[in-house]
Design a protein around this motif. Structure first.
Motif, PDB file in Angstrom:
ATOM      1  N   ILE A 358      23.279  33.584  64.664  1.00 59.35           N
ATOM      2  CA  ILE A 358      22.125  33.894  63.820  1.00 59.35           C
ATOM      3  C   ILE A 358      22.588  34.635  62.568  1.00 59.35           C
ATOM      4  O   ILE A 358      22.168  34.332  61.444  1.00 59.35           O
ATOM      5  N   VAL A 359      23.486  35.597  62.753  1.00 61.62           N
ATOM      6  CA  VAL A 359      24.031  36.335  61.615  1.00 61.62           C
ATOM      7  C   VAL A 359      24.939  35.437  60.786  1.00 61.62           C
ATOM      8  O   VAL A 359      24.906  35.449  59.548  1.00 61.62           O
ATOM      9  N   GLY A 360      25.750  34.627  61.472  1.00 59.27           N
ATOM     10  CA  GLY A 360      26.676  33.742  60.778  1.00 59.27           C
ATOM     11  C   GLY A 360      25.993  32.746  59.868  1.00 59.27           C
ATOM     12  O   GLY A 360      26.530  32.355  58.824  1.00 59.27           O
ATOM     13  N   SER A 361      24.792  32.321  60.244  1.00 59.11           N
ATOM     14  CA  SER A 361      24.063  31.354  59.418  1.00 59.11           C
ATOM     15  C   SER A 361      23.722  31.937  58.050  1.00 59.11           C
ATOM     16  O   SER A 361      23.751  31.236  57.034  1.00 59.11           O
ATOM     17  N   GLU A 415      30.681  39.081  62.311  1.00 63.48           N
ATOM     18  CA  GLU A 415      29.720  38.451  61.406  1.00 63.48           C
ATOM     19  C   GLU A 415      28.739  39.482  60.851  1.00 63.48           C
ATOM     20  O   GLU A 415      28.348  39.414  59.681  1.00 63.48           O
ATOM     21  N   THR A 416      28.350  40.456  61.662  1.00 61.34           N
ATOM     22  CA  THR A 416      27.434  41.507  61.204  1.00 61.34           C
ATOM     23  C   THR A 416      28.097  42.384  60.138  1.00 61.34           C
ATOM     24  O   THR A 416      27.479  42.724  59.115  1.00 61.34           O
ATOM     25  N   VAL A 420      27.020  42.723  55.781  1.00 67.58           N
ATOM     26  CA  VAL A 420      26.836  43.908  54.925  1.00 67.58           C
ATOM     27  C   VAL A 420      27.594  43.732  53.611  1.00 67.58           C
ATOM     28  O   VAL A 420      27.078  44.006  52.520  1.00 67.58           O
ATOM     29  N   ILE A 421      28.832  43.238  53.717  1.00 67.93           N
ATOM     30  CA  ILE A 421      29.650  43.003  52.525  1.00 67.93           C
ATOM     31  C   ILE A 421      29.038  41.900  51.658  1.00 67.93           C
ATOM     32  O   ILE A 421      29.004  41.995  50.426  1.00 67.93           O
ATOM     33  N   ALA A 422      28.526  40.851  52.301  1.00 68.88           N
ATOM     34  CA  ALA A 422      27.949  39.718  51.563  1.00 68.88           C
ATOM     35  C   ALA A 422      26.748  40.139  50.741  1.00 68.88           C
ATOM     36  O   ALA A 422      26.617  39.759  49.563  1.00 68.88           O
ATOM     37  N   LYS A 426      26.234  40.082  46.624  1.00 65.62           N
ATOM     38  CA  LYS A 426      25.085  39.428  45.978  1.00 65.62           C
ATOM     39  C   LYS A 426      24.356  40.405  45.060  1.00 65.62           C
ATOM     40  O   LYS A 426      24.021  40.074  43.914  1.00 65.62           O
ATOM     41  N   LYS A 427      24.114  41.599  45.565  1.00 65.30           N
ATOM     42  CA  LYS A 427      23.401  42.592  44.763  1.00 65.30           C
ATOM     43  C   LYS A 427      24.191  42.954  43.520  1.00 65.30           C
ATOM     44  O   LYS A 427      23.626  43.080  42.408  1.00 65.30           O
ATOM     45  N   GLY A 428      25.508  43.091  43.673  1.00 57.92           N
ATOM     46  CA  GLY A 428      26.339  43.449  42.526  1.00 57.92           C
ATOM     47  C   GLY A 428      26.384  42.349  41.475  1.00 57.92           C
ATOM     48  O   GLY A 428      26.357  42.626  40.276  1.00 57.92           O
TER      49      GLY A 428
END
Length: 437
Positions: A358-361, A415-416, A420-422, A426-428
């Motif tokens: 679910i997180v990996g998706s 994956e969790t 957080v890094i992903a 995106k925000k940056g």
């Protein structure tokens, strides 16, 4: 407006998910027939060979996704000639990848299988599977390449037809080779290869009969465009390396902790989880041309809407798959001919591994969103951390610190952490809005 957007999304994503489900079904059907026709050790051997197959698919993804990313943006700008040029460069790279795969698997079979961790009872079967799978490497590479471009060239339905027919052929040949002809793992690998040839013939009709804007023809090679395609495809290649690296680390860790039963149990879990991968890889591949075209056209509202829709599809689809695994573990394990001890062991650990999908998706869709919008730096950073660093580190380190039992949770844990890094990336990258180049 949203109704039209949803129609376009469905037209791209549904065939992509179906096509990916069929591709992953190749491996699942192999597992079912091998497990029931050749035994649970043979199933474990195919699982040990799986990283070779997945590395090949990652290299194919670099050639194909890099090409379709460039093509989609050029289509969005109205540059059909440039899109055609990118297509032929990508096609050439895929041909070279196919030849490389065949050389590695057919000429360097022994060293490759040793690297995969095959030994003792598994080694002869792993060598047999790798050799016969690699023999069809060119057909596999070109088929996957043309399917990606056919989807971007306005014919996602033909991609679905190609995969449905190929899967049907694979199922029939698996039965024929494994049961009546008693060809074991060699038969399973050959069945997959022949079905890929059938798929290549079908998908080629789109380009040879000039059904869209892209055709197979002469072109003038450009080193700069080759480099651009490889660079654009690198994030997806790294992303797909996550599965073989994870599988390899899990195989080594499980062999040390549990022995053969750990390998055999993980082989069943790997096959079943392929369907979940089909959902979120299908969602990301279906959304990729929409991301690229919206970016090329600088359609900010469409791009943001497509991103939200893609994430929703990925999460809901993967959650549904995980629910099936959790509710019916015994029935699913029985499909692979597992003996009672292996069946109970696998069923007990099923949910501990599968919740991570679910997180990996979400991570997979974010990767596609980055590389489709010329944020290759963010995509590469995300996928290196996810596919080469975090997974290997967590899988090998946590069992040493907290005991063997945690190895089944390591997939979801890393994956969790990657998620957080992903989101930070995106925000940056969108601190001042989406930047169009």
């Amino acid at each position: 407006m949203n109704k039209e957007r949803n129609r376009i999304i469905a037209r791209n994503v549904v065939p992509a998910i179906l096509a990916n489900a069929c591709v992953f079904l190749f491996s699942v059907v192999d597992g079912i027939f091998v497990g029931n026709g050749a035994g649970i050790q043979a199933l474990g051997a195919v699982n040990l060979a799986l990283p070779f197959v997945l590395v090949a698919n990652a290299l194919n993804a670099m050639a194909s996704i890099g090409g379709v990313t460039v093509t989609a943006i050029r289509f969005g700008r109205g540059d059909k000639e440039g899109a055609q040029n990118a297509f032929m460069h990508s096609f050439t790279v895929s041909l070279c990848v196919g030849l490389l795969i065949t050389f590695a698997g057919c000429v360097l079979t022994g060293p490759v299988c040793t690297l995969l961790g095959a030994a003792e009872i598994y080694l002869p079967m792993v060598k047999e599977y790798v050799f016969w799978w690699a023999l069809f490497g060119v057909a596999n590479s070109l088929s996957l390449n043309l399917q990606s471009f056919c989807r971007n060239d306005g014919s996602p339905g033909l991609v679905a037809v190609t995969n449905v027919v190929g899967t049907a052929v694979n199922i029939f040949l698996d039965w024929l080779f494994v049961f009546p002809l008693q060809m074991g793992v060699m038969g399973a690998a050959a069945a997959t290869g022949i079905s890929q040839i059938v798929g290549l013939v079908i998908i080629s009709t789109h380009f040879l009969r000039r059904k869209g804007n892209l055709v197979i023809g002469r072109y003038r090679p450009q080193g700069k465009l080759f480099r651009k395609i490889l660079f654009r495809g690198l994030p997806e290649a790294i992303a797909q390396f996550s599965t073989p690296v994870t599988t390899l680390c899990m195989n080594y860790t499980l062999m040390a902790a549990y022995g053969e039963i750990g390998i055999n149990a993980f082989s069943i879990i790997s096959y079943l989880s392929s369907f979940t991968m089909a959902v979120f890889f299908g969602a990301s591949e279906g959304m990729q041309p929409l991301f690229g075209q919206a970016y090329g056209a600088k359609a900010d509202a469409d791009l943001r809407y497509n991103y939200r829709a893609g994430q929703l599809i990925s999460v809901l689809g993967s959650a549904l798959c995980v629910a099936v695994y959790v509710l019916f573990p015994h029935a699913l394990c029985q499909l692979f001919g597992a003996d009672p001890v292996t069946l109970e062991f696998t069923a007990a650990h099923m949910w501990e591994y599968c919740w991570g999908f679910i997180v990996g998706s979400v991570n997979t869709l974010l990767s596609a969103y980055f590389y489709s919008t010329k944020r290759s730096g963010q995509a590469i950073t995300l996928n290196v951390i996810r596919s080469l660093v975090m997974n290997s580190l967590i899988i090998t380190l946590l069992p040493r610190l907290f005991g063997a039992g945690i190895v089944w949770h390591t997939f979801g844990i890393y994956e969790t952490l990657v998620l957080v890094i992903a989101f930070a990336l995106k925000k940056g990258s969108e601190r001042h809005g989406i930047v169009y180049h």
